[in-house]
Design a protein around this motif. Structure first.
Motif, PDB file in Angstrom:
ATOM      1  N   GLY A  57       0.826  -1.194   0.000  1.00 26.58           N
ATOM      2  CA  GLY A  57       0.000   0.000   0.000  1.00 26.58           C
ATOM      3  C   GLY A  57       0.859   1.241   0.000  1.00 26.58           C
ATOM      4  N   ALA A  58       0.260   2.369  -0.348  1.00 25.96           N
ATOM      5  CA  ALA A  58       1.042   3.599  -0.459  1.00 25.96           C
ATOM      6  C   ALA A  58       0.179   4.819  -0.199  1.00 25.96           C
ATOM      7  N   ASN A  59       0.830   5.865   0.281  1.00 28.02           N
ATOM      8  CA  ASN A  59       0.251   7.201   0.278  1.00 28.02           C
ATOM      9  C   ASN A  59       0.830   7.972  -0.895  1.00 28.02           C
ATOM     10  N   ILE A  60       0.018   8.864  -1.442  1.00 33.19           N
ATOM     11  CA  ILE A  60       0.406   9.657  -2.614  1.00 33.19           C
ATOM     12  C   ILE A  60       0.247  11.126  -2.272  1.00 33.19           C
ATOM     13  N   THR A  61       1.287  11.908  -2.545  1.00 37.06           N
ATOM     14  CA  THR A  61       1.194  13.335  -2.291  1.00 37.06           C
ATOM     15  C   THR A  61       1.618  14.110  -3.539  1.00 37.06           C
ATOM     16  N   VAL A  62       1.734  15.420  -3.398  1.00 31.77           N
ATOM     17  CA  VAL A  62       2.043  16.326  -4.510  1.00 31.77           C
ATOM     18  C   VAL A  62       3.280  15.847  -5.267  1.00 31.77           C
ATOM     19  N   PRO A  63       3.226  15.796  -6.602  1.00 32.34           N
ATOM     20  CA  PRO A  63       2.122  16.210  -7.473  1.00 32.34           C
ATOM     21  C   PRO A  63       1.414  15.030  -8.140  1.00 32.34           C
ATOM     22  N   HIS A  64       1.261  13.909  -7.459  1.00 34.81           N
ATOM     23  CA  HIS A  64       0.864  12.663  -8.100  1.00 34.81           C
ATOM     24  C   HIS A  64      -0.567  12.214  -7.848  1.00 34.81           C
ATOM     25  N   LYS A  65      -1.386  12.969  -7.130  1.00 30.02           N
ATOM     26  CA  LYS A  65      -2.686  12.455  -6.696  1.00 30.02           C
ATOM     27  C   LYS A  65      -3.631  12.160  -7.857  1.00 30.02           C
ATOM     28  N   GLU A  66      -3.629  13.009  -8.857  1.00 29.05           N
ATOM     29  CA  GLU A  66      -4.517  12.767  -9.999  1.00 29.05           C
ATOM     30  C   GLU A  66      -3.958  11.674 -10.912  1.00 29.05           C
ATOM     31  N   ALA A  67      -2.651  11.578 -11.017  1.00 29.64           N
ATOM     32  CA  ALA A  67      -2.044  10.499 -11.807  1.00 29.64           C
ATOM     33  C   ALA A  67      -2.298   9.150 -11.144  1.00 29.64           C
ATOM     34  N   ALA A  68      -2.241   9.102  -9.824  1.00 35.94           N
ATOM     35  CA  ALA A  68      -2.514   7.859  -9.111  1.00 35.94           C
ATOM     36  C   ALA A  68      -3.964   7.430  -9.308  1.00 35.94           C
ATOM     37  N   PHE A  69      -4.852   8.383  -9.351  1.00 36.12           N
ATOM     38  CA  PHE A  69      -6.271   8.101  -9.611  1.00 36.12           C
ATOM     39  C   PHE A  69      -6.430   7.294 -10.901  1.00 36.12           C
ATOM     40  N   ALA A  70      -5.694   7.698 -11.937  1.00 41.23           N
ATOM     41  CA  ALA A  70      -5.823   7.049 -13.241  1.00 41.23           C
ATOM     42  C   ALA A  70      -5.263   5.636 -13.251  1.00 41.23           C
ATOM     43  N   ARG A  71      -4.482   5.277 -12.253  1.00 38.17           N
ATOM     44  CA  ARG A  71      -3.841   3.956 -12.217  1.00 38.17           C
ATOM     45  C   ARG A  71      -4.635   2.926 -11.414  1.00 38.17           C
ATOM     46  N   CYS A  72      -5.772   3.337 -10.887  1.00 36.79           N
ATOM     47  CA  CYS A  72      -6.532   2.437 -10.016  1.00 36.79           C
ATOM     48  C   CYS A  72      -7.555   1.623 -10.803  1.00 36.79           C
ATOM     49  N   ALA A  73      -7.623   0.328 -10.482  1.00 40.03           N
ATOM     50  CA  ALA A  73      -8.640  -0.539 -11.069  1.00 40.03           C
ATOM     51  C   ALA A  73      -9.982  -0.341 -10.377  1.00 40.03           C
ATOM     52  N   ARG A  78     -15.442   8.309  -2.399  1.00 36.13           N
ATOM     53  CA  ARG A  78     -14.889   9.646  -2.175  1.00 36.13           C
ATOM     54  C   ARG A  78     -13.705   9.934  -3.084  1.00 36.13           C
ATOM     55  N   ALA A  79     -12.943   8.922  -3.471  1.00 36.66           N
ATOM     56  CA  ALA A  79     -11.863   9.131  -4.435  1.00 36.66           C
ATOM     57  C   ALA A  79     -12.440   9.427  -5.812  1.00 36.66           C
ATOM     58  N   ARG A  80     -13.490   8.701  -6.161  1.00 38.89           N
ATOM     59  CA  ARG A  80     -14.116   8.920  -7.464  1.00 38.89           C
ATOM     60  C   ARG A  80     -14.694  10.326  -7.550  1.00 38.89           C
ATOM     61  N   GLN A  81     -15.306  10.770  -6.473  1.00 35.00           N
ATOM     62  CA  GLN A  81     -15.877  12.118  -6.467  1.00 35.00           C
ATOM     63  C   GLN A  81     -14.789  13.181  -6.542  1.00 35.00           C
ATOM     64  N   ALA A  82     -13.674  12.943  -5.850  1.00 35.44           N
ATOM     65  CA  ALA A  82     -12.584  13.924  -5.850  1.00 35.44           C
ATOM     66  C   ALA A  82     -11.798  13.920  -7.152  1.00 35.44           C
ATOM     67  N   GLY A  83     -11.762  12.772  -7.831  1.00 34.86           N
ATOM     68  CA  GLY A  83     -10.921  12.672  -9.023  1.00 34.86           C
ATOM     69  C   GLY A  83      -9.444  12.667  -8.676  1.00 34.86           C
ATOM     70  N   ALA A  84      -9.135  12.301  -7.433  1.00 32.50           N
ATOM     71  CA  ALA A  84      -7.749  12.289  -6.951  1.00 32.50           C
ATOM     72  C   ALA A  84      -7.626  11.234  -5.862  1.00 32.50           C
ATOM     73  N   VAL A  85      -6.451  10.629  -5.769  1.00 30.43           N
ATOM     74  CA  VAL A  85      -6.195   9.550  -4.823  1.00 30.43           C
ATOM     75  C   VAL A  85      -4.989   9.900  -3.963  1.00 30.43           C
ATOM     76  N   ASN A  86      -5.106   9.678  -2.653  1.00 33.58           N
ATOM     77  CA  ASN A  86      -3.938   9.851  -1.786  1.00 33.58           C
ATOM     78  C   ASN A  86      -3.566   8.559  -1.061  1.00 33.58           C
ATOM     79  N   THR A  87      -4.359   7.489  -1.254  1.00 35.71           N
ATOM     80  CA  THR A  87      -4.105   6.214  -0.596  1.00 35.71           C
ATOM     81  C   THR A  87      -4.335   5.077  -1.589  1.00 35.71           C
ATOM     82  N   LEU A  88      -3.351   4.201  -1.686  1.00 40.60           N
ATOM     83  CA  LEU A  88      -3.444   3.021  -2.540  1.00 40.60           C
ATOM     84  C   LEU A  88      -3.338   1.762  -1.690  1.00 40.60           C
ATOM     85  N   ARG A  89      -4.131   0.755  -2.053  1.00 44.79           N
ATOM     86  CA  ARG A  89      -4.026  -0.557  -1.424  1.00 44.79           C
ATOM     87  C   ARG A  89      -4.006  -1.613  -2.526  1.00 44.79           C
TER      88      ARG A  89
END
Length: 279
Positions: A57-73, A78-89
């Motif tokens: 798992g990982a935390n994501i911070t500046v400037p990768h939150k929107e790029a991480a969003f695109a990498r999620c299956a 709340r991530a979908r609504q934000a269009g940004a991810v700060n936590t990966l599992r």
């Protein structure tokens, strides 16, 4: 021992490893948590190497939150609504993405600082990954109006459209700040002053006797906004350290199924980063 990490730019001095180490000791969970500096173009390769080395798992911070969003299956609501991810599992070899920023901010403001957010006219400065993470949670917490202002207005418009509540969440131009009235809550989600230490010039007309000023940053990055808040004579000035601890606890719970106690960890970090003083 399971491996976790923070991915971002210039994160070598981040307190996140200390926070998660404290959580692990508190809960008796064996885990390793490190900070990994990575440039935007190298994020994909860095995540692949992390997984190959046992990353869970990982935390994501500046400037990768929107790029991480695109990498999620898969994504949390709340991530979908934000269009940004700060936590990966990692789930069955694929990334599940969440965004704990908003929950962390609201818990810090309401539980730790005793702010009642309901009905507050709120100004959100910025429209990047950090702003996208907290905006939905602010609406859910009951702010009366959310005015989004960004130096690039098209990003502010995109955030307002994403929120889908035009009666409560809308945008104004940065140039209009002096004429849009006063607010009970002002949240800085920009990186103003981050690189050059320059002052943040905001109109004092934005403030009234009840205004609380909140910076999502902490430490040196928050100096410019907090200095402005003091110059405005505000009585409630809050930096992002508490939010950092609370969003980390949300991430820890997503990974391990248990939410650690945050007060002792916050107090430990606060010793090294003095709380901002009101004017």
């Amino acid at each position: 021992m399971s491996r976790y990490a923070l991915f971002g730019r210039s994160v070598s001095s981040s307190p996140s490893p200390r926070i998660h180490a404290a959580f692990a000791r508190q809960t008796g969970i064996a885990m390793e948590y490190t900070a990994i500096d990575v440039e935007p173009q190298a994020l994909g390769a860095a995540l692949e190497a992390f997984v190959a080395g046992g990353g869970r798992g990982a935390n994501i911070t500046v400037p990768h939150k929107e790029a991480a969003f695109a990498r999620c299956a898969r994504l949390s609501d709340r991530a979908r609504q934000a269009g940004a991810v700060n936590t990966l599992r990692l789930d069955q070899g694929q990334w599940y993405g969440d965004n704990t920023d908003g929950a962390g901010l609201v818990r810090d403001l309401t539980d730790r600082h005793g702010l009642d957010l309901r009905g507050r006219r709120t100004l959100l400065l910025g429209a990047g990954g950090a702003a996208r993470g907290v905006a939905p949670a602010l609406l859910e917490a009951g702010v009366g109006e959310l005015v989004i202002v960004n130096r690039h207005p098209e990003r502010a418009d995109a955030l307002a459209d994403m929120l889908g509540e035009p009666a409560r969440a809308h945008t104004r131009y940065w140039e209009d700040l002096a004429t849009i009235g006063d607010f009970e809550l002002i949240i800085n989600a920009t990186s103003a002053g981050r690189h050059d230490g320059s002052a943040l010039m905001l109109p004092l007309a934005l403030c009234n006797d009840m205004t609380a000023a909140v910076d999502l940053n902490y430490g040196d990055v928050a100096i410019a906004f907090l200095a402005w808040a003091r110059s405005a004579g505000l009585r409630t000035i809050i930096d992002g350290l508490g939010m950092l601890v609370e969003q980390a606890a949300e991430s820890f719970q997503l990974w391990h199924g248990v939410r650690p106690d945050t007060d002792a960890v916050y107090a430990l970090l606060r010793q090294a980063t003095p709380e901002p003083k009101a004017a």
